[in-house]
Write a protein that holds these residues in place. Structure first.
Motif, PDB file in Angstrom:
ATOM      1  N   ASP A 404       0.812  -1.217   0.000  1.00  0.00           N
ATOM      2  CA  ASP A 404       0.000   0.000   0.000  1.00  0.00           C
ATOM      3  C   ASP A 404       0.848   1.271   0.000  1.00  0.00           C
ATOM      4  O   ASP A 404       0.319   2.381   0.079  1.00  0.00           O
ATOM      5  CB  ASP A 404      -0.962   0.009   1.190  1.00  0.00           C
ATOM      6  N   GLY A 405       2.180   1.107  -0.069  1.00  0.00           N
ATOM      7  CA  GLY A 405       3.051   2.263  -0.120  1.00  0.00           C
ATOM      8  C   GLY A 405       3.436   2.816   1.237  1.00  0.00           C
ATOM      9  O   GLY A 405       4.268   3.731   1.328  1.00  0.00           O
ATOM     10  N   LEU A 406       2.835   2.307   2.302  1.00  0.00           N
ATOM     11  CA  LEU A 406       3.190   2.723   3.645  1.00  0.00           C
ATOM     12  C   LEU A 406       4.409   1.936   4.126  1.00  0.00           C
ATOM     13  O   LEU A 406       4.968   1.128   3.389  1.00  0.00           O
ATOM     14  CB  LEU A 406       1.998   2.533   4.582  1.00  0.00           C
ATOM     15  N   THR A 407       4.786   2.158   5.375  1.00  0.00           N
ATOM     16  CA  THR A 407       6.011   1.559   5.899  1.00  0.00           C
ATOM     17  C   THR A 407       5.715   0.656   7.080  1.00  0.00           C
ATOM     18  O   THR A 407       4.867   0.971   7.936  1.00  0.00           O
ATOM     19  CB  THR A 407       6.998   2.649   6.341  1.00  0.00           C
ATOM     20  N   ASN A 408       6.415  -0.466   7.148  1.00  0.00           N
ATOM     21  CA  ASN A 408       6.339  -1.382   8.285  1.00  0.00           C
ATOM     22  C   ASN A 408       7.461  -1.112   9.279  1.00  0.00           C
ATOM     23  O   ASN A 408       8.543  -0.656   8.909  1.00  0.00           O
ATOM     24  CB  ASN A 408       6.480  -2.837   7.823  1.00  0.00           C
ATOM     25  N   ASP A 409       7.182  -1.428  10.526  1.00  0.00           N
ATOM     26  CA  ASP A 409       8.204  -1.584  11.559  1.00  0.00           C
ATOM     27  C   ASP A 409       8.309  -3.061  11.901  1.00  0.00           C
ATOM     28  O   ASP A 409       7.357  -3.821  11.679  1.00  0.00           O
ATOM     29  CB  ASP A 409       7.827  -0.832  12.840  1.00  0.00           C
ATOM     30  N   CYS A 410       9.439  -3.454  12.467  1.00  0.00           N
ATOM     31  CA  CYS A 410       9.550  -4.796  13.032  1.00  0.00           C
ATOM     32  C   CYS A 410       9.004  -4.737  14.451  1.00  0.00           C
ATOM     33  O   CYS A 410       9.662  -4.229  15.362  1.00  0.00           O
ATOM     34  CB  CYS A 410      11.006  -5.262  13.034  1.00  0.00           C
ATOM     35  N   ASP A 411       7.792  -5.203  14.624  1.00  0.00           N
ATOM     36  CA  ASP A 411       7.185  -5.208  15.958  1.00  0.00           C
ATOM     37  C   ASP A 411       7.700  -6.409  16.728  1.00  0.00           C
ATOM     38  O   ASP A 411       7.979  -7.471  16.153  1.00  0.00           O
ATOM     39  CB  ASP A 411       5.660  -5.264  15.846  1.00  0.00           C
ATOM     40  N   GLU A 412       7.793  -6.253  18.032  1.00  0.00           N
ATOM     41  CA  GLU A 412       8.331  -7.322  18.875  1.00  0.00           C
ATOM     42  C   GLU A 412       7.553  -7.399  20.183  1.00  0.00           C
ATOM     43  O   GLU A 412       7.033  -6.403  20.677  1.00  0.00           O
ATOM     44  CB  GLU A 412       9.802  -7.044  19.197  1.00  0.00           C
ATOM     45  N   PHE A 413       7.471  -8.612  20.684  1.00  0.00           N
ATOM     46  CA  PHE A 413       6.900  -8.805  22.005  1.00  0.00           C
ATOM     47  C   PHE A 413       7.548 -10.036  22.634  1.00  0.00           C
ATOM     48  O   PHE A 413       7.672 -11.052  21.964  1.00  0.00           O
ATOM     49  CB  PHE A 413       5.372  -9.006  21.937  1.00  0.00           C
ATOM     50  N   PRO A 414       7.997  -9.912  23.910  1.00  0.00           N
ATOM     51  CA  PRO A 414       7.955  -8.735  24.765  1.00  0.00           C
ATOM     52  C   PRO A 414       8.742  -7.547  24.182  1.00  0.00           C
ATOM     53  O   PRO A 414       9.636  -7.733  23.371  1.00  0.00           O
ATOM     54  CB  PRO A 414       8.579  -9.225  26.064  1.00  0.00           C
ATOM     55  N   PHE A 415       8.386  -6.367  24.649  1.00  0.00           N
ATOM     56  CA  PHE A 415       8.994  -5.154  24.139  1.00  0.00           C
ATOM     57  C   PHE A 415      10.495  -5.118  24.421  1.00  0.00           C
ATOM     58  O   PHE A 415      10.980  -5.731  25.373  1.00  0.00           O
ATOM     59  CB  PHE A 415       8.332  -3.929  24.778  1.00  0.00           C
ATOM     60  N   ALA A 416      11.219  -4.354  23.611  1.00  0.00           N
ATOM     61  CA  ALA A 416      12.650  -4.173  23.856  1.00  0.00           C
ATOM     62  C   ALA A 416      12.908  -3.490  25.187  1.00  0.00           C
ATOM     63  O   ALA A 416      13.991  -3.617  25.763  1.00  0.00           O
ATOM     64  CB  ALA A 416      13.275  -3.359  22.725  1.00  0.00           C
TER      65      ALA A 416
END
Length: 471
Positions: A404-416
């Motif tokens: 869709d032209g937007l940007t991803n982040d690398c999500d993580e859990f548990p949080f950093a």
């Protein structure tokens, strides 16, 4: 205070209280009930009264046990404090916070000075099913409630006979004050009912004690170490509440097991204790009786004054209260990130590395909580780097690109920003982590809400909390 990582760490107080009475030397004489006695009225004939407490439940008053006449008893100096580990690391109660409170459109703090717990709310929660010595509404508001039963006796040369009984609701609340090491204590007796003949001119008292819990090397103290109120039943009926404000000061000695930054916060532990008492004379402590002592531990620090972005709200918290941040997968601001966390807990195979048979911490009722990581920047960076490397390994270096032209982040859990982040996971551990590319704005919004939650809730480095997502 050392950090322990173990499954099943969560302990929610659900122990039902048995009927508690003062330990008095009692006569073996049997007594009758008050069913046939006339309605209550002021009377000078009652020689003394005995107070006890019953759990604040809907069925506690259905059949109140009768008491035999009591002989004189010396006033108790107050029960000793519970063992130190129970005060520093008490059993935890979990309360819920929806992340929608921190949405961009209407960011609302978890608890504000306008969100204390009142005596009536305390009673309502107990009658609604809560059971335990102390109810924690959040980290800044706590209370205790019981039914108070006062039995009156009339004595003559032939012995003592019951004349009547008074029953009331009793609650004690403790609410932390903002931007201070201070709390307000309120006690209330109300909804009195009477059976038989009761001397309403006899006194019922409440006593409280505030003290440090670490004795060696601690300078901690309370501005009011001990006080209370004693009024006649009729006076409590006329003015049913009393309030006091207590300020804490001093500090506990530094811990050799904690890093310098945590010791610099000067985390200091205290306990507030309370009970109801009465005596019937003729001497000042003759026929003295009291309810069991209720203890509420709390912790104060200077973290807010050191860094107001790290810790906010009050400088004291009820550290027996653990927050549970809930994310709604239908929330348009955070949907992809919330869905990822939901899958991490409930469908781990759809995440990466997808270690089926292992578990992700932070799920209420299933695993241990996660712990805030603030000071160790190197560990935060290591957690983040390992998570990004996992995203690249599974989705490729271009995982940030979207159709869709937007940007991803690398999500993580548990949080950093937790001590359970990906870098802390090693082979052979049952605990694991999860990553997934998600819409960058959704990931950032969850991060923003989390930052507000831990700061407003005064969750410090090493403190526990839970995070889950729901449909």
């Amino acid at each position: 205070m050392t950090r322990e990582h173990s499954e099943g760490k969560m302990k929610i107080n659900r122990r039902r209280w048995a009927v508690r009475t003062i330990s008095l030397c009692v006569a073996a004489t049997a007594i009758s009930t008050f069913a046939a006695l006339p309605q209550a009225q002021a009377s000078g004939q009652a020689n003394y009264q005995v107070v006890r407490s019953l759990p604040m439940t809907t069925d506690s008053l259905a059949a109140i046990p009768s008491l035999p006449p009591a002989r004189s008893a010396q006033r108790r100096t107050g029960d000793g404090l519970p063992p130190l580990p129970e005060l520093v690391n008490p059993p935890q109660q979990v309360y819920e916070v929806d992340s929608g409170r921190y949405a961009t459109s209407a960011a609302t703090p978890l608890a504000t000075p306008g969100d204390p717990i009142s005596p009536q709310e305390c009673v309502d929660r107990y009658l609604g099913g809560f059971s335990g010595p102390v109810l924690y509404k959040n980290r800044f508001a706590a209370c205790h409630s019981e039914f108070i039963v006062v039995d009156h006796f009339n004595c003559s040369a032939s012995g003592c006979l019951p004349t009547g009984r008074a029953v009331a609701k009793w609650a004690m609340t403790w609410n932390m004050n903002w931007n201070a090491r201070q709390f307000t204590l309120t006690t209330r007796f109300w909804d009195w009912t009477f059976t038989g003949t009761v001397n309403v001119n006899m006194d019922i008292g409440v006593e409280f004690q505030c003290s440090k819990v670490i004795t060696t090397g601690s300078t901690a103290k309370c501005s009011v170490p001990g006080s209370g109120w004693s009024k006649s039943i009729s006076a409590w009926q006329a003015a049913d509440s009393q309030t006091s404000t207590i300020t804490t000061s001093g500090e506990d000695p530094p811990s050799a097991s904690e890093p310098v930054q945590i010791n610099a916060e000067k985390r200091t532990f205290y306990a507030i204790r309370t009970y109801v008492f009465t005596y019937g004379g003729p001497g000042p402590y003759d026929h003295y009786s009291q309810t069991g002592v209720v203890t509420a531990p709390f912790r104060c620090d200077i973290a807010r004054s050191q860094n107001p972005n790290y810790a906010k709200s009050s400088d004291c918290v009820f550290h027996a209260a653990t927050g549970w941040l809930k994310l709604n997968t239908a929330d348009a601001e955070i949907a992809e990130s919330a869905r990822f966390i939901y899958d991490a807990h409930n469908n781990i195979g759809s995440t990466y590395p997808g270690n089926t048979g292992k578990y992700i911490p932070g799920k209420i009722g299933k695993t241990e909580p996660i712990q805030r990581l603030f000071y160790d920047a190197n560990l935060r960076t290591a957690n983040r780097n390992k998570s990004v490397a996992a995203c690249k390994a599974h989705w490729g270096a271009n995982y940030t690109q979207r159709p869709d032209g937007l940007t991803n982040d690398c999500d993580e859990f548990p949080f950093a920003t937790t001590y359970e982040g990906s870098f802390t996971v090693t082979e052979g551990m049952l605990r694991t982590y999860a990553v997934r590319p998600v819409l960058s704005s959704h990931n950032q919004k969850v991060g923003s809400r989390l930052s507000l939650f831990v700061a407003e809730d005064h969750i410090l480095d090493g403190d526990d909390y839970y995070v889950t997502a729901y449909n």
